[in-house]
Scaffold this motif. Structure first.
Motif, short mmCIF file in Angstrom:
data_model
loop_
_atom_site.label_atom_id
_atom_site.label_comp_id
_atom_site.label_asym_id
_atom_site.label_seq_id
_atom_site.Cartn_x
_atom_site.Cartn_y
_atom_site.Cartn_z
N ASP A 111 0.83 -1.21 0.00
CA ASP A 111 0.00 0.00 0.00
C ASP A 111 0.86 1.25 0.00
O ASP A 111 1.89 1.31 0.68
CB ASP A 111 -0.90 0.02 1.24
CG ASP A 111 -2.00 -1.03 1.17
OD1 ASP A 111 -2.28 -1.50 0.05
OD2 ASP A 111 -2.54 -1.40 2.23
N SER A 112 0.44 2.25 -0.76
CA SER A 112 1.08 3.56 -0.87
C SER A 112 2.27 3.58 -1.83
O SER A 112 2.76 4.65 -2.18
CB SER A 112 1.54 4.10 0.50
OG SER A 112 1.89 5.46 0.41
N VAL A 113 2.74 2.40 -2.27
CA VAL A 113 3.79 2.38 -3.29
C VAL A 113 3.17 2.77 -4.63
O VAL A 113 2.11 2.27 -5.00
CB VAL A 113 4.45 0.99 -3.40
CG1 VAL A 113 5.31 0.90 -4.66
CG2 VAL A 113 5.29 0.72 -2.17
N THR A 157 8.92 4.71 -5.79
CA THR A 157 8.28 5.98 -5.45
C THR A 157 6.97 5.70 -4.70
O THR A 157 6.35 4.65 -4.86
CB THR A 157 7.97 6.81 -6.71
OG1 THR A 157 7.00 6.14 -7.51
CG2 THR A 157 9.23 7.05 -7.51
N PHE A 158 6.59 6.67 -3.87
CA PHE A 158 5.41 6.52 -3.02
C PHE A 158 4.38 7.60 -3.35
O PHE A 158 4.74 8.71 -3.76
CB PHE A 158 5.81 6.61 -1.55
CG PHE A 158 6.84 5.58 -1.13
CD1 PHE A 158 6.45 4.33 -0.70
CD2 PHE A 158 8.19 5.88 -1.19
CE1 PHE A 158 7.39 3.38 -0.32
CE2 PHE A 158 9.15 4.94 -0.82
CZ PHE A 158 8.75 3.68 -0.39
N LYS A 159 3.12 7.28 -3.13
CA LYS A 159 2.04 8.20 -3.46
C LYS A 159 1.99 9.39 -2.50
O LYS A 159 1.58 10.48 -2.88
CB LYS A 159 0.69 7.46 -3.42
CG LYS A 159 0.57 6.32 -4.42
CD LYS A 159 -0.73 5.55 -4.21
CE LYS A 159 -0.80 4.35 -5.14
NZ LYS A 159 -2.01 3.53 -4.90
N ASN A 160 2.40 9.14 -1.25
CA ASN A 160 2.28 10.18 -0.23
C ASN A 160 3.63 10.81 0.08
O ASN A 160 4.67 10.37 -0.43
CB ASN A 160 1.65 9.59 1.04
CG ASN A 160 0.30 8.93 0.75
OD1 ASN A 160 0.21 7.73 0.60
ND2 ASN A 160 -0.73 9.74 0.66
N ASP A 180 2.34 8.91 7.28
CA ASP A 180 2.26 7.63 7.99
C ASP A 180 2.19 6.45 7.02
O ASP A 180 2.80 5.39 7.25
CB ASP A 180 1.03 7.60 8.90
CG ASP A 180 1.19 8.51 10.11
OD1 ASP A 180 2.34 8.89 10.41
OD2 ASP A 180 0.18 8.86 10.74
N LYS A 181 1.46 6.63 5.92
CA LYS A 181 1.33 5.54 4.95
C LYS A 181 2.66 5.25 4.27
O LYS A 181 2.99 4.08 3.99
CB LYS A 181 0.27 5.90 3.91
CG LYS A 181 -1.15 5.94 4.47
CD LYS A 181 -2.16 6.27 3.38
CE LYS A 181 -3.59 6.28 3.95
NZ LYS A 181 -4.59 6.63 2.90
N THR A 182 3.44 6.31 4.01
CA THR A 182 4.76 6.10 3.40
C THR A 182 5.68 5.35 4.35
O THR A 182 6.39 4.41 3.95
CB THR A 182 5.40 7.46 3.04
OG1 THR A 182 4.54 8.17 2.15
CG2 THR A 182 6.76 7.26 2.37
N LEU A 183 5.67 5.75 5.63
CA LEU A 183 6.53 5.10 6.61
C LEU A 183 6.13 3.63 6.81
O LEU A 183 6.99 2.75 6.94
CB LEU A 183 6.46 5.84 7.94
CG LEU A 183 6.88 7.33 7.91
CD1 LEU A 183 6.90 7.90 9.33
CD2 LEU A 183 8.24 7.50 7.26
N VAL A 224 7.51 1.71 3.84
CA VAL A 224 8.95 1.45 3.96
C VAL A 224 9.20 0.26 4.87
O VAL A 224 10.02 -0.62 4.56
CB VAL A 224 9.68 2.71 4.49
CG1 VAL A 224 11.13 2.37 4.84
CG2 VAL A 224 9.65 3.83 3.46
N GLN A 225 8.48 0.21 5.99
CA GLN A 225 8.66 -0.90 6.92
C GLN A 225 8.24 -2.22 6.28
O GLN A 225 8.92 -3.25 6.46
CB GLN A 225 7.85 -0.66 8.19
CG GLN A 225 8.07 -1.71 9.28
CD GLN A 225 9.52 -1.80 9.71
OE1 GLN A 225 10.10 -0.82 10.14
NE2 GLN A 225 10.11 -2.98 9.59
N LYS A 226 7.15 -2.22 5.52
CA LYS A 226 6.69 -3.45 4.86
C LYS A 226 7.70 -3.92 3.80
O LYS A 226 7.92 -5.12 3.64
CB LYS A 226 5.32 -3.22 4.22
CG LYS A 226 4.20 -3.11 5.24
CD LYS A 226 2.86 -2.84 4.56
CE LYS A 226 1.74 -2.73 5.61
NZ LYS A 226 0.43 -2.42 4.97
#
Length: 690
Positions: A89-91, A129-132, A137-140, A143-145
């Protein structure tokens, strides 16, 4: 005021119950206040680099990007990993060189300067790249996932180090408060004459801290720096308010038969004294709001609010607790073991001229040192090397020679020939390591048809095309800042609307804005404190003397890193002076207020200063020790240099201010007595006692 004091003593149980009930929404607010771990977001929105970030987020849907480093994976495994990363999610988009050349074409077929930047030994790079935004919070979470997908991958970039910062701050923040409370408890057990009063005092301040931190919910968010230091600073700054009230209560108990009447007198005297002295502290904190970097307002508002809550609880909740627990206080009383400082007073009175000369001599190296103390702006430089994001960034730097990547955003319709011409000119700039653009790929024989959809979207969104720049210089260094200035000039000569964006350009703006903020915030705090002191003390000369004394203490404090050969985080360089001035000017006000009182009664300057020292030195000593205790433990405990440096400097500043007020301020009062009495209200027709 009498009605208020009577209402407090009469309604003490109501106040205690209401305070306990208010803790419920305060705890809710505390745990639901968003914490911002990305200091770059505090840059003004009208800065060009921030506009570049908006384009990356809104148009390219690339609010943040990371480079994933893989170990011991072949092309097929890397392409499979890309598919797994896309599902997170968020990627937004994922791409690597293998999206271009596939499984079969050897990577050695690419130009050397390209191949060396995507593969080194058994390590390969994947761009994500990330959407946010970087700190969303969604980006972080994404990254953890990604980190959790494989053991043999590392995630680099600002989002990765922001995640590290968040996890470290969250794990440490409770420890900060526990350490500060334990050390303050030790100081208070020594300073007060009852074993139970420190428990009540710290409990009262704890309630005020929860009220303050809980009310941050209405601010929307606060920075991790504010979250880390606000509680310990509030503890250190407002402890003396409660001590003052308790001492007044103990005095009036000897004068009144009814302890409620004694408390009413204590509340009245505390309100007059504490409200006046706290105003200078609040003004010092609010001066931080003048910073262009919105982090100043973030810290300033929270700390000013904390002092207000401290004052409110000290004249309502604390008196209620003391009255209810008075029997326990009496049973747990002990002999006061605080020294009387008679030797210190005699020394100052005897050698005040020598003290003044030493003060003048020390001013020179103090001013020289503080003006040359160096700050660093690299936000990851103060993080421990063991953190995964830091390790990934170091590997990019050491293995791939990718030190500071940043972007140029130019018009999507710019002709390839013009783009190549611009890129070639940029490549001649000193320190440029590698450049990458679609035009350059085309000239190398890589057509648009070969590129995956993700790679095409990463490069061109239809409005802007991205040119990647890799620099040999580190982020926030003078060399990189100069390079970015030159690159920006070249880019705008080809496209007037071109924007240089990325971490390096953002930090360049941070450097220039912080330099201006440092001067503005110090000037604003000095002016604000001077005006308030002039009104409170009804004097023109005395505020000048007191501000000079505390500024000397600030110079001494901020000069220490220079003489020790250390650099400090830029945030510390900006806020320390203002916080130290606002928090410790009260020491000087306490002494000078008593001096004015005695001097106006007709006593000579020597007796006035001696009496002022007798009345205030113990209180100043305890107040400074509490401030020191609340911050020094955090300074040594924290692994984040941003927090550690601020707290160590604040703790050191408290002691330096204490020494300055106890030794230098009395000397200044004696030497400039004539000027003071002729420029202060209330001395007309003064007849000194013989």
């Amino acid at each position: 005021m009498k009605r208020f004091c009577h209402a407090v003593t009469k309604g003490r149980w109501v106040i205690i119950v209401v305070s306990l009930l208010l803790l419920i929404p305060s705890v809710f607010g505390y745990f639901n206040t968003k914490i911002n771990y990305d200091l770059i977001t505090y840059l003004p929105k009208d800065v060009e680099t921030m506009k570049g970030e908006d384009i990356l987020t809104d148009d390219f849907k690339q609010g943040a990007f990371s480079v994933v480093i893989t170990e011991n994976m072949n092309a097929k495994q890397i392409l499979q990993l890309e598919k797994e990363i896309k599902k997170v999610d968020s990627v937004n988009r994922v791409g690597s060189v293998y999206d271009i050349i596939g499984y079969s074409i050897p990577i050695e077929m690419l130009p050397d300067n390209v191949a060396s930047k995507v593969k080194k030994d058994d390590s390969n790079l994947i761009v994500v790249t990330f959407k946010n935004s970087t700190s969303d919070d969604k980006t972080l979470e994404a990254v953890q996932k990604i980190r959790d997908l494989k053991k043999n991958i590392k995630v680099s970039g600002m989002s990765a180090t922001t995640l590290d910062t968040a996890q470290m701050a969250q794990s440490e923040v409770i420890a900060y408060v526990i350490i500060a409370v334990i050390l303050c408890m030790i100081v208070l057990q020594i300073a007060l004459d009852s074993f139970f009063v420190p428990v009540l005092l710290l409990g009262n301040i704890g309630v005020a801290i929860l009220f303050n931190m809980g009310s941050n919910y209405f601010l929307g968010q606060i920075s991790y720096i504010t979250q880390a230091i606000a509680a310990v600073l509030q503890l250190g700054v407002t402890t003396d308010f409660s001590i003052f009230l308790y001492h007044k209560y103990e005095y009036w108990k000897t004068q009144k038969e009814d302890k409620k009447e004694a408390m009413e007198e204590a509340i009245a005297e505390t309100m007059i004294s504490v409200i006046g002295s706290s105003t200078t502290t609040i003004a010092g904190f609010l001066a931080l709001c003048t910073m262009s970097l919105k982090l100043g307002a973030d810290i300033g508002i929270v700390m000013a609010k904390g002092v207000v809550f401290g004052v409110i609880t000290v004249v309502t909740l604390f008196p209620s607790l003391v009255l209810v627990c008075d029997p326990i206080i009496v049973k747990t009383s002990h002999k006061n073991i605080l020294p009387n400082f008679k030797g210190v007073k005699n020394f100052v009175m005897k050698y005040y001229k020598i003290i003044f000369v030493v003060f003048l001599v020390c001013m020179v190296p103090a001013y020289y040192g503080q003006s040359r103390t160096q700050s660093y702006y690299n936000l990851t430089a103060g993080l421990p090397k063991r953190l995964p994001g830091v390790q990934a960034n170091d590997e990019l730097k050491n293995k791939f020679d990718i030190v500071s990547p940043y972007f140029i955003l130019v018009d999507s319709d710019m002709r390839p020939s013009k783009t190549n011409k611009m890129v070639k000119e940029i490549e001649k700039v000193k320190g440029i390591d590698t450049t990458m653009s679609y035009a350059k790929l085309s000239s190398a024989g890589i057509s648009e048809d070969v590129l995956s959809d993700d790679l095409r979207d990463m490069i061109d969104d239809g409005k802007h095309q991205i040119i990647l720049i890799s620099s040999k210089y580190g982020v926030a260094t003078d060399e990189l800042n100069s390079q970015i200035k030159t690159v920006n000039k070249i880019a705008k000569s080809y496209d007037k609307k071109a924007i240089v964006a990325g971490e390096g350009p953002l930090m360049r703006d941070m450097v220039s804005i912080a330099d201006v903020d440092f001067k503005n915030v110090n000037t604003a705090s000095i002016i604000a404190v001077f005006v308030i002191l002039a009104l409170v003390l009804k004097s023109i000369s005395l505020p000048v003397i007191l501000v000079i004394a505390i500024e000397f203490a600030i110079f001494c404090n901020t000069a220490v890193p220079f003489y020790m050969g250390d650099q400090i985080p830029f945030v510390a360089g900006i806020v320390i002076g203002t916080i130290q001035l606002g928090a410790t000017i009260d020491y000087a006000v306490l002494m000078s207020t008593k001096y004015l009182e005695v001097r106006k009664s007709g006593e000579d300057k020597f007796q006035s200063v001696r009496t002022a020292m007798t009345a205030s030195v113990s209180s100043i000593f305890v107040s400074a020790l509490c401030f020191f205790a609340a911050t020094i433990g955090v300074g040594f405990y924290s692994d984040m240099d941003m927090i550690s440096a601020i707290c160590i400097m604040l703790s050191r500043g408290a002691l330096i201010s204490m020494v300055t007020v106890i030794f230098v301020v009395p000397a200044l009062l004696l030497l400039f007595d004539k000027i003071i009495i002729h420029t202060s209200f209330g001395f007309k027709g003064l007849k000194e006692a013989k």
